[in-house]
Each structure stands twice: as C-alpha cells, then as structure tokens.
Scaffold this active site. Sequence first.
Site, mmCIF file in Angstrom:
data_model
loop_
_atom_site.group_PDB
_atom_site.id
_atom_site.type_symbol
_atom_site.label_atom_id
_atom_site.label_comp_id
_atom_site.label_asym_id
_atom_site.label_seq_id
_atom_site.Cartn_x
_atom_site.Cartn_y
_atom_site.Cartn_z
ATOM 1 C CG ASP A 270 -1.945 -1.068 1.239
ATOM 2 O OD1 ASP A 270 -2.199 -1.638 0.163
ATOM 3 O OD2 ASP A 270 -2.504 -1.340 2.319
ATOM 4 N NE ARG A 271 0.691 8.184 -2.406
ATOM 5 C CZ ARG A 271 0.229 9.122 -3.221
ATOM 6 N NH1 ARG A 271 -0.918 8.939 -3.842
ATOM 7 N NH2 ARG A 271 0.903 10.227 -3.423
#
Length: 242
Positions: A55-56
């Site tokens: 995930d970012r």
Amino acid sequence: MSLDILHIDDDLVVVNKPSGLLVHRTDLAKHEQDAVVQRLNEQLGRWVYPVHRLDRATSGVLVMALKDDVARHLGGQFMERSTGKNYLAIVRGHTASDGVIDYPLAKLNEEKGRARFKIEGTEKEAISHFQTLESFQIPVPVSRYEQMRLSLVSVEPEQGRTHQIRRHFKHIFHPLLGDTRYGCRHHNQAMRDHWSQDLRLMLHAEQLSFTHPVNQQRIAVSAPMPDDMSALLDSLRTQTFN
C-alpha cells in the site's frame, strides 16, 4: 530521491519503500508521477518489473525483478504463497499475546459518492498470524477514556489480499493507528493532537523471504524501521506526549 537498496544482483533488486510512495503509477492516482518503478528506472539506468505491491502508506521491503522471466518466477512464488512475509504494526488496544485471524475478504464497492460495501460472492480465504511484541498505556485522552491503549504487533499474512492486515485488525476491533480508511478516527485525531500532525499508517513490511529464481537459494531481506515509526515507539515507551 534515491531509494535505499537492501539487495541487488543481476536478476533482482530489493528496496526499502518509504511511506507515501506508490509502487507504480496507477489510474487511481493519475496526477502522481513519482513511484518506485520510475525512481528505480532512473537510479539503476534499466527497466525494473514489479512483482508484488505494498500500500502507498506502507513502508518496507519491496522486491523488483530486473528481467521479465525472473518477474514471472517471483510472481509465481507470491501466488503459490511460498514467500515469507513479516510486518510490524501499531494497533488500537491491547491485543492477545498471539492469535490467528481467519476471515475471508470480499471485494469492496469503491464507487465515489456511495458508502463502501462488500460485493457478495467475491470472498476469498485470508489468514493472518500475529504476535504481540509490546503493549502500551499512555496519558493521552481519547473519546471517553483518560488514557490510550496501543500495541505493537508482528504479523505474518498467509495471503496478500488487498489491505489484508488492515481489514483483519479492524475485524478483531484493533484497527491500525493512522489508518484513515479502516482505522479509529478518535485515536488517530488524539495522536495527531498530542504527538504529530504527520501521523501516517503505522504499518511496516519488516522482512521478506523468497527463493531466488536463478540460483535457487533462499533469501531473507529485512528493512529497518522508518524514523517516524521508531520515534512514535520511543514516545510510547517513555510516555512523552504533548
């Protein structure tokens, strides 16, 4: 800015992805030009192939292939669950000493302007093992409580479902600190008020192990904890808050 390379050879490269950086450009963030793939292309002067994703907001170990056939072999290991993945997370409340979260995850409807809901019939097996490393009770008021409870946990997901760790810990009522999607807004706001407005998702991919597609040796690569997460843990241990 150059990425911290944890391992590199003729076939693959492993980096410590910073929080906030995309793995690759996506239609969901069309305005974003910066990503791990683009940085590594420039840093190494050659093309890299994404194998898995983080995930970012998640930091930590990320492997990229330097050859197309290596990417296929590594991708197969992730699909077959023969890789080993270990994460560190700071979560709400005091978790059990250890446990297994066995909770199938369905796709979520993500249409703008509509409440998020599960899409029936899309459930897939998802199992996460966790162990509590430390527990904290700090003098930060939250909701109707005078003090806040938090835990540092080590997590090993068997699969790699989208947001698996985040959704699993929400399911057992211990959402991740700093998670604006599945987390507790009261805890997040309290920590921003008393610790830092820059609070982000407290999730770090600490270690990844896999079999090298060429020499068949088992490789285990670890990424040091990022400064912001280390600083928060120091504050939790010393009880130092505004």
